[in-house]
Design an enzyme around this catalytic site. Structure first.
Site, PDB file in Angstrom:
ATOM      1  N   GLU A  93       0.912  -1.309  -0.119  1.00 14.33           N
ATOM      2  CA  GLU A  93      -0.283  -0.198  -0.118  1.00 14.33           C
ATOM      3  C   GLU A  93       0.830   1.277   0.143  1.00 14.33           C
ATOM      4  O   GLU A  93       1.601   1.025   0.640  1.00 14.33           O
ATOM      5  CB  GLU A  93      -0.439   0.349   1.097  1.00 14.33           C
ATOM      6  N   CYS A 106       3.621   8.540   1.031  1.00 18.15           N
ATOM      7  CA  CYS A 106       3.693   7.478   2.432  1.00 18.15           C
ATOM      8  C   CYS A 106       3.895   6.169   1.956  1.00 18.15           C
ATOM      9  O   CYS A 106       3.431   5.773   0.634  1.00 18.15           O
ATOM     10  CB  CYS A 106       2.547   7.259   2.846  1.00 18.15           C
ATOM     11  N   CYS A 113       3.601  -6.914   8.512  1.00 19.08           N
ATOM     12  CA  CYS A 113       4.347  -6.740   9.286  1.00 19.08           C
ATOM     13  C   CYS A 113       4.338  -7.176  10.579  1.00 19.08           C
ATOM     14  O   CYS A 113       3.644  -7.890  10.749  1.00 19.08           O
ATOM     15  CB  CYS A 113       4.014  -5.148   9.791  1.00 19.08           C
ATOM     16  N   CYS A 117       1.950  -4.017  17.068  1.00 25.70           N
ATOM     17  CA  CYS A 117       1.305  -2.496  17.739  1.00 25.70           C
ATOM     18  C   CYS A 117      -0.528  -2.925  17.323  1.00 25.70           C
ATOM     19  O   CYS A 117      -1.225  -3.097  16.181  1.00 25.70           O
ATOM     20  CB  CYS A 117       1.547  -1.561  16.997  1.00 25.70           C
ATOM     21  N   CYS A 120      -3.311  -0.734  15.272  1.00 22.84           N
ATOM     22  CA  CYS A 120      -3.173  -0.436  13.913  1.00 22.84           C
ATOM     23  C   CYS A 120      -3.644  -2.359  13.222  1.00 22.84           C
ATOM     24  O   CYS A 120      -2.834  -2.862  13.199  1.00 22.84           O
ATOM     25  CB  CYS A 120      -1.210  -0.082  13.664  1.00 22.84           C
ATOM     26  N   CYS A 344      -2.889   6.518   8.815  1.00 23.40           N
ATOM     27  CA  CYS A 344      -1.792   6.549  10.037  1.00 23.40           C
ATOM     28  C   CYS A 344      -2.502   4.647  10.246  1.00 23.40           C
ATOM     29  O   CYS A 344      -3.666   5.126  10.776  1.00 23.40           O
ATOM     30  CB  CYS A 344      -1.317   7.140  10.629  1.00 23.40           C
TER      31      CYS A 344
END
Ligand code: SF4
Length: 367
Positions: A93, A106, A113, A117, A120, A344
């Site tokens: 992305e 970005c 990942c 977290c 996220c 984000c």
């Protein structure tokens, strides 16, 4: 599987060395670098200054493009979000954010990942794999070509932020190679000081970055002022707790050069990490290590099924005021592209159904 060399991930020197292995003179490498990185051509067919036979040879032995745009969303605020697929069908992305004086892209450093977290969405994918230098660079080319047309010079400067999917410092070598390629004056010419890389706190790589001369700006995602809370929000904290992280931040800060930016990121979660007491704890923590870096306060972007809500604007302002009163400079980041899930923590490689969107499935050649 695509095993052919992806030439978009080659440095200028790398290409001038590669072409002779095909029996071609080195200057063809410079021509191809310029076609890929300056004219932003992602197909050998379009490189009309190369002999036809060479273009055919390149098509057989190498590739210029390995990403395919699956979906493209355009926000009411002009932000564009791209969901791409790698040659092995993994999601990538990228978000393009136009601003008055510059554009920001970005990019992702990994597909998924490995860090967990809890605020996220990307974390829920797990790590699919790290991206290659070519896959990082190609994201930027795709976004610029989409915004301005193939090879058209952007009217404003381009800033890059490594804050998309993935932990960039767990893909350190590829990240640095991509940054070197993009800095080349004969190519995209986006120099490292226009690039900011955000890490969840991979301490050894922060130490490595401190030794690099031409390096990107550094941002550290904190999210909590105590180990107790950070262990929950960012489990990487169990491996490198705040004491170790802030000590290496201080080492890094001592190597900063004029004009270089070093920031902390603090996602604001309603009722979780946004109290007055937590603002004081954060300020005291940074002051204890004598850190002068600015703190970017990032209102959380809700994303089902995550159990968090954004802090109200008044709370964010109060938190900021407390930091400022203790000498910590802070800044509230304006969310962009929320309506297209481009903000984000919202990148999760899913195709949402949203309004005011162009959702098309296009190949790179069609952009
Ligand atoms: S916030 Fe960044 S490091 Fe943490 S899980 Fe999400 S993508 Fe990974």
């Amino acid at each position: 599987m695509n095993e052919r060399p992806h030439l978009t991930g080659f440095t200028l020197t790398g290409l001038t060395e590669f072409l002779p292995t095909l029996g071609e003179p080195a200057y063809r490498g410079r021509q191809i670098f310029s076609a890929l990185q300056h004219r932003r051509l992602l197909s050998f067919n379009e490189m009309s200054d190369l002999p036809k036979a060479l273009r055919e040879r390149l098509r057989e032995t190498a590739t210029a493009s390995t990403l395919t745009v699956e979906s493209r969303y355009v926000s009411e605020d002009g932000t564009r979000r791209f969901l791409m697929k790698t040659h092995d069908n993994l999601p990538v992305e990228t978000v393009f954010i136009p601003e008055e004086r510059r554009d920001t892209i970005c990019f992702s450093s990994q597909s998924g990942c490995p860090l967990q977290c809890t605020f996220c969405l990307t974390a829920q994918l797990g790590l699919l794999r790290s991206l290659t230098p070519g896959e990082i660079v190609e994201q930027i080319i795709v976004a610029l070509n989409d915004a301005y047309g193939v090879g058209e010079k952007p009217p404003r400067g381009t800033n890059l932020v490594g804050m998309g999917a993935g932990e960039p410092f767990l893909n350190f070598d590829s990240l640095l190679q991509a940054i070197r390629i993009m800095a080349e004056p004969q190519g995209l010419f986006i120099v490292p000081r226009r690039v900011t890389v955000s890490t969840a706190g991979v301490v050894p790589r922060i130490r490595d970055l401190a030794t690099i001369h031409d390096r990107p700006n550094l941002a550290i995602s904190l999210a909590a002022p105590t180990d107790e809370l950070r262990d929950v929000l960012m489990p990487i904290n169990k491996k490198w707790p705040l004491e170790e992280l802030l000590a290496v931040c201080k080492e890094f800060e001592q190597t900063l050069k004029p004009g270089e930016r070093f920031t902390f990121e603090y996602v604001m979660l309603d009722g979780v990490n946004d109290s007055d007491e937590q603002a004081r704890q954060l300020a005291n923590l940074l002051n204890r290590y004598d850190l002068h870096a600015k703190v970017n306060l990032i209102p959380h972007n809700s994303a089902a099924p995550l159990p968090y809500q954004p802090s109200p604007a008044t709370r964010v302002e109060m938190f900021k005021a407390i930091l400022e009163s203790k000498g910590i400079h802070s800044f509230v980041r304006k969310p962009r592209g929320r309506d297209i899930f481009a903000a984000c923590g919202q990148l999760a490689a899913v195709t949402q159904t949203v309004g005011v969107i162009t959702n098309s499935s296009v190949g790179l050649e069609q952009l």
